[in-house]
Motif scaffolding. Structure first.
Motif, PDB file in Angstrom:
ATOM      1  N   ASN A  15       0.856  -1.202   0.000  1.00  0.00           N
ATOM      2  CA  ASN A  15       0.000   0.000   0.000  1.00  0.00           C
ATOM      3  C   ASN A  15       0.880   1.235   0.000  1.00  0.00           C
ATOM      4  OD1 ASN A  15      -2.866  -1.089   0.852  1.00  0.00           O
ATOM      5  ND2 ASN A  15      -1.335  -2.131   2.098  1.00  0.00           N
ATOM      6  N   VAL A  16       0.409   2.287  -0.662  1.00  0.00           N
ATOM      7  CA  VAL A  16       1.101   3.575  -0.601  1.00  0.00           C
ATOM      8  C   VAL A  16       0.078   4.647  -0.246  1.00  0.00           C
ATOM      9  CG1 VAL A  16       2.108   5.385  -2.079  1.00  0.00           C
ATOM     10  CG2 VAL A  16       3.076   3.078  -2.078  1.00  0.00           C
ATOM     11  N   THR A  17       0.453   5.542   0.654  1.00  0.00           N
ATOM     12  CA  THR A  17      -0.387   6.693   0.961  1.00  0.00           C
ATOM     13  C   THR A  17       0.006   7.839   0.035  1.00  0.00           C
ATOM     14  OG1 THR A  17      -0.557   6.051   3.274  1.00  0.00           O
ATOM     15  CG2 THR A  17      -1.028   8.366   2.749  1.00  0.00           C
ATOM     16  N   ILE A  18      -0.966   8.304  -0.729  1.00  0.00           N
ATOM     17  CA  ILE A  18      -0.702   9.468  -1.578  1.00  0.00           C
ATOM     18  C   ILE A  18      -1.084  10.717  -0.789  1.00  0.00           C
ATOM     19  CG2 ILE A  18      -1.277  10.672  -3.717  1.00  0.00           C
ATOM     20  CD1 ILE A  18      -1.770   7.980  -5.006  1.00  0.00           C
ATOM     21  N   TYR A  19      -0.100  11.596  -0.643  1.00  0.00           N
ATOM     22  CA  TYR A  19      -0.294  12.853   0.083  1.00  0.00           C
ATOM     23  C   TYR A  19      -0.506  13.921  -0.995  1.00  0.00           C
ATOM     24  CZ  TYR A  19       1.000  16.483   3.572  1.00  0.00           C
ATOM     25  OH  TYR A  19       1.038  17.567   4.409  1.00  0.00           O
ATOM     26  N   GLU A  20      -1.762  14.266  -1.215  1.00  0.00           N
ATOM     27  CA  GLU A  20      -2.134  15.147  -2.325  1.00  0.00           C
ATOM     28  C   GLU A  20      -1.839  16.607  -1.963  1.00  0.00           C
ATOM     29  OE1 GLU A  20      -3.413  14.793  -5.509  1.00  0.00           O
ATOM     30  OE2 GLU A  20      -3.349  16.990  -5.547  1.00  0.00           O
ATOM     31  N   VAL A  21      -1.049  17.276  -2.812  1.00  0.00           N
ATOM     32  CA  VAL A  21      -0.674  18.663  -2.508  1.00  0.00           C
ATOM     33  C   VAL A  21      -1.208  19.671  -3.530  1.00  0.00           C
ATOM     34  CG1 VAL A  21       1.416  18.024  -1.210  1.00  0.00           C
ATOM     35  CG2 VAL A  21       1.590  18.481  -3.675  1.00  0.00           C
ATOM     36  N   GLY A  22      -2.062  19.210  -4.462  1.00  0.00           N
ATOM     37  CA  GLY A  22      -2.539  20.114  -5.519  1.00  0.00           C
ATOM     38  C   GLY A  22      -3.144  21.417  -5.013  1.00  0.00           C
ATOM     39  N   PRO A  23      -4.079  21.355  -4.070  1.00  0.00           N
ATOM     40  CA  PRO A  23      -4.711  22.612  -3.629  1.00  0.00           C
ATOM     41  C   PRO A  23      -3.728  23.585  -2.977  1.00  0.00           C
ATOM     42  CG  PRO A  23      -6.054  20.721  -3.012  1.00  0.00           C
ATOM     43  CD  PRO A  23      -4.742  20.175  -3.518  1.00  0.00           C
ATOM     44  N   ARG A  24      -2.626  23.089  -2.428  1.00  0.00           N
ATOM     45  CA  ARG A  24      -1.646  23.977  -1.791  1.00  0.00           C
ATOM     46  C   ARG A  24      -0.459  24.247  -2.733  1.00  0.00           C
ATOM     47  NH1 ARG A  24       3.687  24.184  -0.922  1.00  0.00           N
ATOM     48  NH2 ARG A  24       3.701  21.961  -0.442  1.00  0.00           N
ATOM     49  N   VAL A  53      -5.653  12.162   2.138  1.00  0.00           N
ATOM     50  CA  VAL A  53      -4.797  13.199   2.715  1.00  0.00           C
ATOM     51  C   VAL A  53      -4.670  14.290   1.666  1.00  0.00           C
ATOM     52  CG1 VAL A  53      -2.653  13.718   3.918  1.00  0.00           C
ATOM     53  CG2 VAL A  53      -3.457  11.354   3.799  1.00  0.00           C
ATOM     54  N   VAL A  54      -5.264  15.434   1.938  1.00  0.00           N
ATOM     55  CA  VAL A  54      -5.275  16.517   0.954  1.00  0.00           C
ATOM     56  C   VAL A  54      -4.764  17.786   1.631  1.00  0.00           C
ATOM     57  CG1 VAL A  54      -6.687  17.913  -0.607  1.00  0.00           C
ATOM     58  CG2 VAL A  54      -7.250  15.492  -0.254  1.00  0.00           C
ATOM     59  N   GLU A  55      -3.561  18.201   1.264  1.00  0.00           N
ATOM     60  CA  GLU A  55      -3.013  19.436   1.833  1.00  0.00           C
ATOM     61  C   GLU A  55      -3.806  20.592   1.246  1.00  0.00           C
ATOM     62  OE1 GLU A  55       1.326  19.922   3.091  1.00  0.00           O
ATOM     63  OE2 GLU A  55       1.217  20.857   1.134  1.00  0.00           O
ATOM     64  N   ALA A  56      -4.539  21.284   2.119  1.00  0.00           N
ATOM     65  CA  ALA A  56      -5.587  22.171   1.634  1.00  0.00           C
ATOM     66  C   ALA A  56      -5.087  23.567   1.274  1.00  0.00           C
ATOM     67  CB  ALA A  56      -6.691  22.273   2.686  1.00  0.00           C
ATOM     68  N   THR A 238       6.743   4.772   2.018  1.00  0.00           N
ATOM     69  CA  THR A 238       5.364   4.417   1.631  1.00  0.00           C
ATOM     70  C   THR A 238       4.440   5.635   1.562  1.00  0.00           C
ATOM     71  OG1 THR A 238       4.730   3.989   3.910  1.00  0.00           O
ATOM     72  CG2 THR A 238       5.506   2.091   2.639  1.00  0.00           C
ATOM     73  N   VAL A 239       4.998   6.837   1.706  1.00  0.00           N
ATOM     74  CA  VAL A 239       4.188   8.050   1.581  1.00  0.00           C
ATOM     75  C   VAL A 239       4.790   8.887   0.456  1.00  0.00           C
ATOM     76  CG1 VAL A 239       3.306  10.128   2.718  1.00  0.00           C
ATOM     77  CG2 VAL A 239       3.649   8.028   4.048  1.00  0.00           C
ATOM     78  N   VAL A 240       3.972   9.173  -0.562  1.00  0.00           N
ATOM     79  CA  VAL A 240       4.465   9.901  -1.728  1.00  0.00           C
ATOM     80  C   VAL A 240       3.574  11.122  -1.953  1.00  0.00           C
ATOM     81  CG1 VAL A 240       4.984   9.769  -4.197  1.00  0.00           C
ATOM     82  CG2 VAL A 240       5.300   7.742  -2.751  1.00  0.00           C
ATOM     83  N   ASP A 241       4.199  12.298  -2.037  1.00  0.00           N
ATOM     84  CA  ASP A 241       3.464  13.532  -2.313  1.00  0.00           C
ATOM     85  C   ASP A 241       3.253  13.643  -3.822  1.00  0.00           C
ATOM     86  OD1 ASP A 241       4.201  13.824   0.343  1.00  0.00           O
ATOM     87  OD2 ASP A 241       5.180  15.772   0.087  1.00  0.00           O
ATOM     88  N   ALA A 242       2.092  14.137  -4.213  1.00  0.00           N
ATOM     89  CA  ALA A 242       1.826  14.339  -5.642  1.00  0.00           C
ATOM     90  C   ALA A 242       0.719  15.366  -5.774  1.00  0.00           C
ATOM     91  CB  ALA A 242       1.400  13.016  -6.290  1.00  0.00           C
ATOM     92  N   SER A 243       0.569  15.865  -6.985  1.00  0.00           N
ATOM     93  CA  SER A 243      -0.366  16.955  -7.213  1.00  0.00           C
ATOM     94  C   SER A 243      -1.266  16.619  -8.410  1.00  0.00           C
ATOM     95  CB  SER A 243       0.460  18.215  -7.490  1.00  0.00           C
ATOM     96  OG  SER A 243      -0.330  19.218  -8.005  1.00  0.00           O
ATOM     97  N   ALA A 244      -2.569  16.652  -8.178  1.00  0.00           N
ATOM     98  CA  ALA A 244      -3.507  16.308  -9.244  1.00  0.00           C
ATOM     99  C   ALA A 244      -3.233  17.145 -10.490  1.00  0.00           C
ATOM    100  CB  ALA A 244      -4.934  16.540  -8.764  1.00  0.00           C
ATOM    101  N   ALA A 261       2.638  14.362 -11.095  1.00  0.00           N
ATOM    102  CA  ALA A 261       1.177  14.341 -11.233  1.00  0.00           C
ATOM    103  C   ALA A 261       0.606  13.115 -10.531  1.00  0.00           C
ATOM    104  CB  ALA A 261       0.798  14.323 -12.703  1.00  0.00           C
ATOM    105  N   THR A 262      -0.459  13.332  -9.757  1.00  0.00           N
ATOM    106  CA  THR A 262      -1.044  12.214  -8.998  1.00  0.00           C
ATOM    107  C   THR A 262      -1.503  11.102  -9.939  1.00  0.00           C
ATOM    108  OG1 THR A 262      -1.792  13.902  -7.458  1.00  0.00           O
ATOM    109  CG2 THR A 262      -2.652  11.679  -7.131  1.00  0.00           C
ATOM    110  N   GLU A 263      -2.061  11.478 -11.090  1.00  0.00           N
ATOM    111  CA  GLU A 263      -2.561  10.450 -12.021  1.00  0.00           C
ATOM    112  C   GLU A 263      -1.422   9.587 -12.547  1.00  0.00           C
ATOM    113  OE1 GLU A 263      -3.197  13.669 -12.177  1.00  0.00           O
ATOM    114  OE2 GLU A 263      -5.375  13.905 -12.013  1.00  0.00           O
TER     115      GLU A 263
END
Ligand code: HMG
Ligand code: MG
Length: 309
Positions: A15-24, A53-56, A238-244, A261-263
């Motif tokens: 499993n990998v946790t995607i730490y989404e940073v697009g909004p920030r 997990v969405v960095e707002a 196991t934690v990867v930052d990415a941006s939509a 890119a998250t995709e």
């Protein structure tokens, strides 16, 4: 094809946790300020796509980052859902006061491995910025709010050039010692390559910081982000930052372009049989919608292919 054929490989996490940073990280870098309602809708769609997990936003000085000056309003406008985390960037106690008043569930401090970027991004030396973060981290933890740390310029600096691995480990450990649960290693300008990633992660390990306390944050300026991610996963991260949609950059770092890119990350991970919880079609639709809002095409290769239907 709308999904990769899964071929699991040895030595990778399940499993990998995607730490989404697009909004920030994404929206801090847009020339035009995105309306608060559009930001809130973007975040709602990211949750619908399965991100947890969405960095707002950031509670930084609005003089420095006017694009995120609406942080307080945005936090009030997004759905609070069980199991969803909305970390926010906080540089100083002023920002922490605002973040706590907005009821945030997690914060991130953000230091620099280099002196030049510390001054340009925080108006402080490295020592002064660690001193600025110390009461922020202590007070957040007293309030029961977990603290993440970022470290920028881990793989190269546009003003200083190469950055010594030992220097990165030193500053990173100082940030973790403030009580942060995780350190995200930032390739702010995207110059890192796989061997460099492995060397840095090994050096952290030798200094007593294992991959369970590290995340990776790759900007894709030189097209190395996916290759670097595979190496980080092999090293146990196991934690990867990415941006939509590959949005992103830093207004204070010359030559920083979009994040991984998250995709594109999801395609890679699902192809390796790694579970992310993300619905790729919904995520692609979200980034295509956001590209329309911003009036320019996405840089994500996967979105470019799949958004057409
Ligand atoms: P400063 O100018 O030294 O701070 O900036 P100051 O304390 O003198 O304050 C200046 C003004 O801002 C004052 O207002 C303060 O009240 C106000 P005035 O009295 O002039 O009217 N102020 C604030 N207002 C609201 N919230 C606050 C706040 N703080 C001060 N929190 C400071 C120092 C740290 C504030 C500034 O440098 C700053 O905000 N920097 C943030 C820059 C930033 O957000 N960069 C992008 C994020 S980092 C990044 O993208 C990299 C990352 O993605 C990882 C990677 O890719 O490597 C994380
Ligand atoms: Mg960044």
């Amino acid at each position: 094809m709308r999904a990769p054929q899964p071929f699991p490989a040895d030595g990778l996490p399940a499993n990998v946790t995607i730490y989404e940073v697009g909004p920030r990280d994404g929206l801090q870098n847009e020339a035009a300020t995105v309306p608060t309602v559009v930001k809130a809708e973007f975040i709602r769609r990211l949750l619908d796509a399965g991100l947890r997990v969405v960095e707002a936003t950031s509670f930084v000085s609005p003089k420095w980052v006017p694009q995120l000056a609406d942080a307080d309003e945005l936090l009030a406008a997004i759905p609070r859902t069980e199991g969803v985390r909305y970390p926010v960037l906080v540089p100083n106690e002023r920002g922490l006061d605002r973040a706590l008043a907005a009821g945030v569930d997690e914060i991130a401090i953000f230091g620099s491995a280099t002196e030049t970027f510390a001054r340009r991004n925080l108006n402080r030396t490295v020592d002064e910025s660690v001193a600025m973060f110390a009461p922020v981290a202590a007070r957040a933890r007293d309030a029961g709010v977990p603290v993440r740390a970022y470290l920028s310029m881990c793989f190269g600096d546009p003003w200083e050039g190469p950055v010594a691995v030992g220097q990165v480990v030193d500053v990173g450990r100082r940030l973790l010692d403030l009580g942060c649960y995780e350190l995200s290693l930032g390739d702010t300008i995207g110059t890192g390559t796989p061997g460099h990633v492995a060397a840095l992660l090994e050096a952290f390990g030798a200094a007593g910081v294992g991959p369970d306390r590290l995340a990776v944050h790759f900007h894709d300026t030189y097209g190395q982000a996916l290759a670097n991610t595979v190496v980080a996963l092999r090293c146990g991260v196991t934690v990867v930052d990415a941006s939509a949609g590959g949005l992103g950059g830093c207004p204070y770092a010359r030559s920083a372009t979009g994040n991984l890119a998250t995709e594109d990350l999801v395609w890679l991970l699902h192809g390796l049989g790694i579970v992310t919880g993300v619905d790729l079609d919904r995520l692609v639709a979200t980034s295509a919608w956001m590209a329309e809002q911003l009036g320019r095409p996405t840089t994500s290769r996967v979105v470019q292919v799949l958004a057409g239907g």
